[in-house]
Design a protein around this motif. Structure first.
Motif, PDB file in Angstrom:
ATOM      1  N   VAL A   1     104.710  17.139  71.449  1.00 42.73           N
ATOM      2  CA  VAL A   1     104.061  16.874  72.915  1.00 42.73           C
ATOM      3  C   VAL A   1     104.940  16.149  73.727  1.00 42.73           C
ATOM      4  O   VAL A   1     105.161  16.425  74.908  1.00 42.73           O
ATOM      5  CB  VAL A   1     102.676  16.564  73.059  1.00 42.73           C
ATOM      6  N   ALA A   2     105.403  14.863  73.236  1.00 41.42           N
ATOM      7  CA  ALA A   2     106.342  14.028  74.138  1.00 41.42           C
ATOM      8  C   ALA A   2     107.582  14.792  74.780  1.00 41.42           C
ATOM      9  O   ALA A   2     107.866  14.811  75.715  1.00 41.42           O
ATOM     10  CB  ALA A   2     106.444  12.681  73.429  1.00 41.42           C
ATOM     11  N   SER A   3     108.402  15.413  73.842  1.00 34.29           N
ATOM     12  CA  SER A   3     109.599  16.130  74.116  1.00 34.29           C
ATOM     13  C   SER A   3     109.218  17.172  75.118  1.00 34.29           C
ATOM     14  O   SER A   3     109.865  17.403  76.098  1.00 34.29           O
ATOM     15  CB  SER A   3     110.110  16.632  73.102  1.00 34.29           C
ATOM     16  N   LEU A   4     108.014  17.804  74.804  1.00 36.59           N
ATOM     17  CA  LEU A   4     107.726  18.773  75.933  1.00 36.59           C
ATOM     18  C   LEU A   4     107.276  18.289  77.333  1.00 36.59           C
ATOM     19  O   LEU A   4     107.689  18.643  78.423  1.00 36.59           O
ATOM     20  CB  LEU A   4     106.333  19.701  75.424  1.00 36.59           C
ATOM     21  N   SER A   5     106.612  16.946  77.401  1.00 35.31           N
ATOM     22  CA  SER A   5     106.419  16.575  78.544  1.00 35.31           C
ATOM     23  C   SER A   5     107.351  16.125  79.575  1.00 35.31           C
ATOM     24  O   SER A   5     107.805  16.284  80.559  1.00 35.31           O
ATOM     25  CB  SER A   5     105.572  15.115  78.237  1.00 35.31           C
ATOM     26  N   VAL A   6     108.566  15.662  78.733  1.00 40.97           N
ATOM     27  CA  VAL A   6     110.028  15.564  79.235  1.00 40.97           C
ATOM     28  C   VAL A   6     110.771  16.499  79.883  1.00 40.97           C
ATOM     29  O   VAL A   6     111.064  17.021  80.885  1.00 40.97           O
ATOM     30  CB  VAL A   6     110.905  14.762  78.202  1.00 40.97           C
ATOM     31  N   GLN A   7     110.305  17.909  79.158  1.00 43.27           N
ATOM     32  CA  GLN A   7     110.827  19.147  79.503  1.00 43.27           C
ATOM     33  C   GLN A   7     110.322  19.379  81.021  1.00 43.27           C
ATOM     34  O   GLN A   7     110.723  19.965  81.815  1.00 43.27           O
ATOM     35  CB  GLN A   7     110.748  20.136  78.381  1.00 43.27           C
ATOM     36  N   ILE A   8     109.009  19.489  80.929  1.00 39.98           N
ATOM     37  CA  ILE A   8     108.092  19.891  82.120  1.00 39.98           C
ATOM     38  C   ILE A   8     108.535  18.793  83.226  1.00 39.98           C
ATOM     39  O   ILE A   8     108.841  18.952  84.514  1.00 39.98           O
ATOM     40  CB  ILE A   8     106.697  19.349  81.993  1.00 39.98           C
ATOM     41  N   VAL A   9     108.753  17.533  82.943  1.00 44.01           N
ATOM     42  CA  VAL A   9     109.167  16.467  83.923  1.00 44.01           C
ATOM     43  C   VAL A   9     110.425  16.994  84.572  1.00 44.01           C
ATOM     44  O   VAL A   9     110.861  17.007  85.721  1.00 44.01           O
ATOM     45  CB  VAL A   9     109.098  14.834  83.739  1.00 44.01           C
ATOM     46  N   GLN A  10     111.444  17.355  83.553  1.00 46.83           N
ATOM     47  CA  GLN A  10     112.744  17.656  84.090  1.00 46.83           C
ATOM     48  C   GLN A  10     112.738  18.887  84.775  1.00 46.83           C
ATOM     49  O   GLN A  10     113.517  18.908  85.964  1.00 46.83           O
ATOM     50  CB  GLN A  10     113.703  17.811  82.644  1.00 46.83           C
ATOM     51  N   ALA A  11     112.039  19.830  84.621  1.00 46.56           N
ATOM     52  CA  ALA A  11     111.804  21.266  85.158  1.00 46.56           C
ATOM     53  C   ALA A  11     111.436  20.825  86.792  1.00 46.56           C
ATOM     54  O   ALA A  11     111.712  21.292  87.681  1.00 46.56           O
ATOM     55  CB  ALA A  11     110.960  22.031  84.339  1.00 46.56           C
ATOM     56  N   LEU A  12     110.424  19.968  86.658  1.00 47.67           N
ATOM     57  CA  LEU A  12     109.937  19.497  88.048  1.00 47.67           C
ATOM     58  C   LEU A  12     110.891  18.863  88.860  1.00 47.67           C
ATOM     59  O   LEU A  12     110.999  19.141  90.016  1.00 47.67           O
ATOM     60  CB  LEU A  12     108.547  18.435  87.724  1.00 47.67           C
ATOM     61  N   GLU A  13     111.728  18.229  88.331  1.00 48.08           N
ATOM     62  CA  GLU A  13     112.565  17.436  89.008  1.00 48.08           C
ATOM     63  C   GLU A  13     113.825  18.486  89.551  1.00 48.08           C
ATOM     64  O   GLU A  13     114.359  18.246  90.606  1.00 48.08           O
ATOM     65  CB  GLU A  13     113.542  16.305  88.165  1.00 48.08           C
ATOM     66  N   ARG A  14     114.241  19.311  88.606  1.00 50.67           N
ATOM     67  CA  ARG A  14     115.064  20.431  89.139  1.00 50.67           C
ATOM     68  C   ARG A  14     114.616  21.136  90.323  1.00 50.67           C
ATOM     69  O   ARG A  14     115.175  21.967  90.913  1.00 50.67           O
ATOM     70  CB  ARG A  14     115.544  21.298  87.987  1.00 50.67           C
ATOM     71  N   ASN A  15     113.351  21.622  90.146  1.00 48.32           N
ATOM     72  CA  ASN A  15     112.680  22.346  91.281  1.00 48.32           C
ATOM     73  C   ASN A  15     111.850  21.740  92.459  1.00 48.32           C
ATOM     74  O   ASN A  15     110.939  22.111  92.942  1.00 48.32           O
ATOM     75  CB  ASN A  15     111.536  23.341  90.564  1.00 48.32           C
ATOM     76  N   GLY A  16     112.598  20.464  92.757  1.00 49.41           N
ATOM     77  CA  GLY A  16     111.902  19.847  93.942  1.00 49.41           C
ATOM     78  C   GLY A  16     110.613  19.337  93.909  1.00 49.41           C
ATOM     79  O   GLY A  16     109.979  19.062  94.815  1.00 49.41           O
TER      80      GLY A  16
END
Length: 73
Positions: A1-16
């Motif tokens: 779940v921790a790595s998925l949390s990082v993926q979600i945050v990175q996706a958010l950062e890429r999408n403004g």
């Protein structure tokens, strides 16, 4: 779940800072975007929400400005 949390945050950062995905998104859309089950995605969102990293927009999620956040805690 921790790595998925990082993926979600990175996706958010890429999408403004916003994503159209939330806990009401279809399992197929979640799997297509993140390669995980809806259950795992919802767990990761819950963790991010509890740590005040995201906010639910209904529909979607928004990244909160929290520079002290770390995926481990």
């Amino acid at each position: 779940v921790a790595s998925l949390s990082v993926q979600i945050v990175q996706a958010l950062e890429r999408n403004g800072g916003r994503l159209e995905f939330d806990d009401d998104s279809s399992p197929e859309a979640i799997r297509a975007a993140f390669g995980v089950s809806k259950k795992a995605f919802k767990q990761a969102l819950g963790k991010l929400y509890k740590s005040r990293r995201i906010n639910f927009l209904k529909p979607g999620i928004q990244l909160l400005d929290n520079t002290t956040w770390s995926p481990g805690g």
